[in-house]
Design a protein around this motif. Structure first.
Motif, PDB file in Angstrom:
ATOM      1  N   LEU A  22       4.342  -6.072  -6.898  1.00  0.00           N
ATOM      2  CA  LEU A  22       3.994  -4.331  -7.833  1.00  0.00           C
ATOM      3  C   LEU A  22       2.563  -3.283  -7.193  1.00  0.00           C
ATOM      4  N   VAL A  23       3.361  -2.654  -6.554  1.00  0.00           N
ATOM      5  CA  VAL A  23       2.471  -1.414  -5.598  1.00  0.00           C
ATOM      6  C   VAL A  23       2.272  -0.372  -6.642  1.00  0.00           C
ATOM      7  N   GLU A  24       1.178   0.405  -7.400  1.00  0.00           N
ATOM      8  CA  GLU A  24       0.692   1.870  -7.360  1.00  0.00           C
ATOM      9  C   GLU A  24       0.467   2.219  -6.790  1.00  0.00           C
ATOM     10  N   PHE A  25       0.939   3.407  -6.803  1.00  0.00           N
ATOM     11  CA  PHE A  25       0.678   4.922  -5.495  1.00  0.00           C
ATOM     12  C   PHE A  25       0.035   5.540  -6.555  1.00  0.00           C
ATOM     13  N   GLY A  26      -2.098   5.372  -5.408  1.00  0.00           N
ATOM     14  CA  GLY A  26      -2.122   6.849  -7.325  1.00  0.00           C
ATOM     15  C   GLY A  26      -3.755   7.711  -6.373  1.00  0.00           C
ATOM     16  N   ALA A  27      -4.052   7.836  -7.317  1.00  0.00           N
ATOM     17  CA  ALA A  27      -5.549   8.655  -6.754  1.00  0.00           C
ATOM     18  C   ALA A  27      -6.344   8.515  -7.994  1.00  0.00           C
ATOM     19  N   ARG A  28      -7.877   8.701  -7.695  1.00  0.00           N
ATOM     20  CA  ARG A  28      -8.962   8.721  -8.693  1.00  0.00           C
ATOM     21  C   ARG A  28      -8.938   9.983  -9.211  1.00  0.00           C
ATOM     22  N   TRP A  29      -8.339  10.465  -8.821  1.00  0.00           N
ATOM     23  CA  TRP A  29      -7.945  11.854  -9.380  1.00  0.00           C
ATOM     24  C   TRP A  29      -7.293  12.689 -10.363  1.00  0.00           C
ATOM     25  N   ARG A  46       0.522 -10.763 -18.282  1.00  0.00           N
ATOM     26  CA  ARG A  46       1.743 -10.960 -18.612  1.00  0.00           C
ATOM     27  C   ARG A  46       2.284 -12.249 -17.752  1.00  0.00           C
ATOM     28  N   TYR A  47       2.708 -11.548 -16.403  1.00  0.00           N
ATOM     29  CA  TYR A  47       3.132 -12.459 -15.174  1.00  0.00           C
ATOM     30  C   TYR A  47       2.878 -13.103 -14.503  1.00  0.00           C
ATOM     31  N   GLY A  48       0.723 -13.112 -14.917  1.00  0.00           N
ATOM     32  CA  GLY A  48       0.618 -13.768 -13.912  1.00  0.00           C
ATOM     33  C   GLY A  48       0.338 -14.604 -12.338  1.00  0.00           C
ATOM     34  N   GLU A  49       0.577 -15.638 -12.484  1.00  0.00           N
ATOM     35  CA  GLU A  49       0.993 -15.918 -10.992  1.00  0.00           C
ATOM     36  C   GLU A  49       2.336 -15.590 -10.335  1.00  0.00           C
ATOM     37  N   ARG A  50       3.522 -15.595 -11.256  1.00  0.00           N
ATOM     38  CA  ARG A  50       4.825 -14.727 -10.573  1.00  0.00           C
ATOM     39  C   ARG A  50       4.735 -13.770  -9.588  1.00  0.00           C
ATOM     40  N   LEU A  51       3.422 -12.704 -10.444  1.00  0.00           N
ATOM     41  CA  LEU A  51       3.647 -11.349 -10.615  1.00  0.00           C
ATOM     42  C   LEU A  51       2.040 -10.826  -9.342  1.00  0.00           C
ATOM     43  N   ALA A  52       2.365 -10.274  -8.043  1.00  0.00           N
ATOM     44  CA  ALA A  52       0.974 -10.226  -7.398  1.00  0.00           C
ATOM     45  C   ALA A  52       1.483  -8.226  -7.776  1.00  0.00           C
ATOM     46  N   VAL A  53       0.322  -7.900  -8.020  1.00  0.00           N
ATOM     47  CA  VAL A  53      -0.317  -6.557  -8.970  1.00  0.00           C
ATOM     48  C   VAL A  53      -1.465  -5.750  -7.888  1.00  0.00           C
ATOM     49  N   ILE A  54      -1.072  -4.637  -7.040  1.00  0.00           N
ATOM     50  CA  ILE A  54      -1.998  -3.904  -6.573  1.00  0.00           C
ATOM     51  C   ILE A  54      -1.500  -2.847  -6.480  1.00  0.00           C
ATOM     52  N   ARG A  55      -2.942  -2.345  -6.200  1.00  0.00           N
ATOM     53  CA  ARG A  55      -3.410  -0.097  -6.065  1.00  0.00           C
ATOM     54  C   ARG A  55      -3.410   0.211  -5.112  1.00  0.00           C
ATOM     55  N   VAL A  56      -2.577   1.263  -4.605  1.00  0.00           N
ATOM     56  CA  VAL A  56      -3.186   1.472  -2.953  1.00  0.00           C
ATOM     57  C   VAL A  56      -3.557   3.378  -3.552  1.00  0.00           C
ATOM     58  N   VAL A  78       8.026  -1.577  -6.258  1.00  0.00           N
ATOM     59  CA  VAL A  78       8.859  -3.327  -6.254  1.00  0.00           C
ATOM     60  C   VAL A  78       8.616  -3.662  -4.995  1.00  0.00           C
ATOM     61  N   PHE A  79       8.386  -4.557  -4.798  1.00  0.00           N
ATOM     62  CA  PHE A  79       8.475  -5.563  -3.163  1.00  0.00           C
ATOM     63  C   PHE A  79       8.860  -6.815  -3.895  1.00  0.00           C
ATOM     64  N   HIS A  80      10.407  -6.999  -3.218  1.00  0.00           N
ATOM     65  CA  HIS A  80      10.321  -8.663  -3.418  1.00  0.00           C
ATOM     66  C   HIS A  80      10.299  -9.433  -3.036  1.00  0.00           C
ATOM     67  N   ASP A  81      10.384 -10.452  -2.131  1.00  0.00           N
ATOM     68  CA  ASP A  81      10.327 -11.254  -0.758  1.00  0.00           C
ATOM     69  C   ASP A  81       9.853 -10.477   0.263  1.00  0.00           C
ATOM     70  N   GLN A  83       9.948  -7.587   0.397  1.00  0.00           N
ATOM     71  CA  GLN A  83      10.863  -6.038   0.605  1.00  0.00           C
ATOM     72  C   GLN A  83      10.878  -5.055  -0.089  1.00  0.00           C
ATOM     73  N   PRO A  84      11.066  -4.002   0.131  1.00  0.00           N
ATOM     74  CA  PRO A  84      10.295  -2.645  -1.220  1.00  0.00           C
ATOM     75  C   PRO A  84      12.172  -2.484  -1.687  1.00  0.00           C
ATOM     76  N   VAL A  85      12.475  -2.920  -3.086  1.00  0.00           N
ATOM     77  CA  VAL A  85      13.403  -3.180  -3.751  1.00  0.00           C
ATOM     78  C   VAL A  85      13.770  -2.092  -4.727  1.00  0.00           C
ATOM     79  N   GLU A  86      12.222  -1.482  -5.329  1.00  0.00           N
ATOM     80  CA  GLU A  86      12.917  -0.309  -6.057  1.00  0.00           C
ATOM     81  C   GLU A  86      11.583   0.214  -6.083  1.00  0.00           C
ATOM     82  N   LYS A  87      12.222   2.146  -6.797  1.00  0.00           N
ATOM     83  CA  LYS A  87      10.384   3.229  -6.640  1.00  0.00           C
ATOM     84  C   LYS A  87      10.596   3.906  -7.695  1.00  0.00           C
ATOM     85  N   LEU A  88       9.180   3.868  -8.504  1.00  0.00           N
ATOM     86  CA  LEU A  88       9.448   4.426  -9.687  1.00  0.00           C
ATOM     87  C   LEU A  88       9.343   5.716  -9.711  1.00  0.00           C
ATOM     88  N   VAL A  89       9.027   6.996 -10.140  1.00  0.00           N
ATOM     89  CA  VAL A  89       8.310   7.784  -8.974  1.00  0.00           C
ATOM     90  C   VAL A  89       7.861   8.224 -11.163  1.00  0.00           C
TER      91      VAL A  89
END
Length: 106
Positions: A22-29, A46-56, A78-81, A83-89
């Protein structure tokens, strides 16, 4: 697990080639981005090792944000294997992210 901050230089290596990232694209401000951070921490726990969460941070990594068509913040992809598979804006309730992640648990 915790949320990992990445940038243009290391983004590609942070995406899991198998499994879910799961990748969050955001900004400090960005206030909605700040409101999303506790949700991301909860999902990471909650998801532990099953999910990587990163912030850009889009200000620091404009190349990666542009590559994925990020126009508003926060944007969660959200990337799966690998590849990007879902986008939530925009900021969503935790249940929205859990619903999307549920599709890729296996």
């Amino acid at each position: 697990m915790s949320v990992l901050a990445v940038n243009d230089a290391n983004f590609g290596s942070a995406i899991r080639p198998s499994g879910t990232t799961l990748v969050e694209f955001g900004a400090r401000w960005c206030p909605p981005c700040k409101a999303l951070h506790p949700i991301l921490e909860e999902l990471s726990e909650r998801y532990g090792e099953r999910l990587a969460v990163i912030r850009v941070d889009c200000d620091d990594s404009p190349e990666t944000a542009g590559q994925y068509g990020v126009m508003s913040m926060p944007t969660v992809i959200v990337f799966h294997d690998g590849q990007p598979v879902e986008k939530l804006v925009g900021l969503r309730p935790r249940s929205a992210y859990e619903s999307v992640l549920g599709k890729y648990e296996g």
